[in-house]
Design an enzyme around this catalytic site. Structure first.
Site, short mmCIF file in Angstrom:
data_model
loop_
_atom_site.label_atom_id
_atom_site.label_comp_id
_atom_site.label_asym_id
_atom_site.label_seq_id
_atom_site.Cartn_x
_atom_site.Cartn_y
_atom_site.Cartn_z
N ASP A 1 21.64 -44.34 -19.30
CA ASP A 1 21.68 -43.73 -20.64
C ASP A 1 20.70 -44.46 -21.53
OD1 ASP A 1 22.47 -41.95 -22.56
OD2 ASP A 1 24.58 -42.48 -22.52
N LYS B 1 29.64 -33.40 -20.12
CA LYS B 1 30.32 -34.08 -21.25
C LYS B 1 30.45 -33.12 -22.43
CE LYS B 1 28.19 -37.08 -24.31
NZ LYS B 1 27.52 -38.31 -24.76
N GLN C 1 20.18 -38.38 -34.94
CA GLN C 1 20.20 -37.25 -35.87
C GLN C 1 18.82 -36.61 -35.88
OE1 GLN C 1 22.15 -37.96 -39.67
NE2 GLN C 1 23.32 -39.65 -38.79
N THR D 1 29.96 -46.75 -28.81
CA THR D 1 31.36 -47.17 -28.68
C THR D 1 31.79 -47.29 -27.22
OG1 THR D 1 32.18 -44.89 -28.68
CG2 THR D 1 31.94 -45.98 -30.83
N GLU E 1 19.66 -56.24 -53.76
CA GLU E 1 18.25 -55.85 -53.61
C GLU E 1 17.54 -56.94 -52.80
OE1 GLU E 1 16.71 -55.14 -57.52
OE2 GLU E 1 17.85 -53.27 -57.77
N ARG F 1 31.75 -32.94 -26.70
CA ARG F 1 32.16 -33.68 -27.90
C ARG F 1 32.83 -32.73 -28.85
NH1 ARG F 1 30.54 -38.88 -28.73
NH2 ARG F 1 28.68 -39.62 -27.68
#
Ligand code: R5P
Length: 326
Positions: A230, A202, A105, A235, A47, A204
């Site tokens: 970009d 591209k 996301q 990665t 914590e 995925r």
């Protein structure tokens, strides 16, 4: 410098978490405020404890955190800092997240997935943030996730100025590594004098994280010096694949420009071996020694962050910093 600057009745306070102290120090130096002394540590069970060592009552507070690994820890620390500021009577609190966490996301690709970028905005709001500031959001429309003002900064002017000094502009093309970023690449092409534009098709495999396949180049790059742009390099798979397909399509050279250097392994190896002449990023995230390689150039983002913070504090114009880019 104590982390505080006073203008009339207003006080600007810059505070930071522990993720990227060098960036906070650089912003504090540019602002002339320094960083407010703060106590922060982890309890045995992980914590987090935070306390500001000086009063923040009535201040215009900017809470800077760079969302590097361990990302979830640094999110929690920033939330706790916002909570502490609110309970200590700061007048206004701005979350400064140069690399917005969970930005990728931002929509549901499949049923039963979360929209984690929205959740982050809700968490910042619930903690007590009045405003958000971020650099190059993965999708600009994510600004709408936060219920309040969002200052969306562009690193493009910083990157463009440098790239212009490194490339033969008479034979140049701007390339987006996927179809989704073609609008940003178009802005780059305009900044480089209206040069040709191309993108890489591209794909995925959603069942295999971090695997990108560049299928072909859409547009003509034969004999051209390509600027591959970009928002982030994680990665390095997207960029390495794109450089390969550009070279196979006759590109003379490829320079890579990206705002956020996440650089998760094996990015350093992939990028140093991919055939790009140079990889240019900013320091929105700390770049540890093991992530660095010979062809990597890191440009400072602190001057841009400091100018934007100053404009917000002075009720000036953040848009004016971008000369029509945004
Ligand atoms: C994708 O839409 C992003 O803009 C980046 O191209 C991607 O997230 C980079 O990931 P990686 O470096 O792992 O291929």
């Amino acid at each position: 410098m104590s982390g505080i600057i006073t203008s009339g009745e207003k006080r600007l306070v810059l505070v930071t978490g522990r993720a990227h102290p060098e960036l906070a120090e650089a912003v504090g130096k540019e602002l002339g405020t320094g960083v407010l002394p703060t106590t922060a540590y982890d309890f045995a069970n992980s914590e987090i404890y935070v306390r500001f060592n000086e009063s923040v009552r009535g201040c215009d507070a900017f809470v800077l955190q760079s969302h590097t690994e361990p990302i979830n820890q640094w999110i929690m620390e920033q939330l706790i800092m916002v909570d502490a500021l609110k309970r200590a009577s700061a007048k206004r609190i701005t979350v400064v997240a140069p690399f917005y966490p969970y930005a990728r996301q931002d929509k549901k690709h499949l049923g039963r997935e979360p929209i984690s970028a929205r959740l982050m905005a809700d968490l910042f709001k619930t903690a007590g943030a009045d405003r958000l500031m971020a650099v190059d959001l993965h999708a600009a429309q994510a600004q709408g996730f936060f219920d309040g003002p969002v200052d969306h900064l562009w690193a493009m002017p910083v990157l463009v100025d440098y790239v212009k000094s490194r490339v033969d502009l008479s034979h140049v093309a701007v390339v987006s590594p996927d179809a989704g970023r073609i609008r940003v690449a178009e802005k780059w092409a305009n900044k480089l004098g209206g040069c040709p534009l191309a993108f890489v098709h591209k794909t995925r495999d959603t069942s295999r994280p971090n695997v990108a396949v560049a299928n072909r180049v859409v547009g003509d790059v034969e004999g051209l010096n390509c600027v591959l742009v970009d928002d982030l390099i994680d990665t390095g798979g997207t960029i390495a694949e794109a450089v390969k397909v550009l070279k196979d399509s006759g590109a003379k050279s490829v320079i890579v420009a990206a705002t956020h250097g996440v650089l998760s392994p094996p990015a350093a190896q992939r990028l140093s071996e991919c055939g790009a002449t140079e990889v240019v990023i900013t320091d929105t995230l700390p770049i540890k020694a093991e992530k660095r390689f010979d062809k990597l150039t890191i440009l400072p983002i602190a001057p841009l962050l400091a100018r934007a913070i100053r404009e917000v504090f002075d009720d000036g114009s953040v848009t004016s910093l971008f000369d029509g880019v945004a």
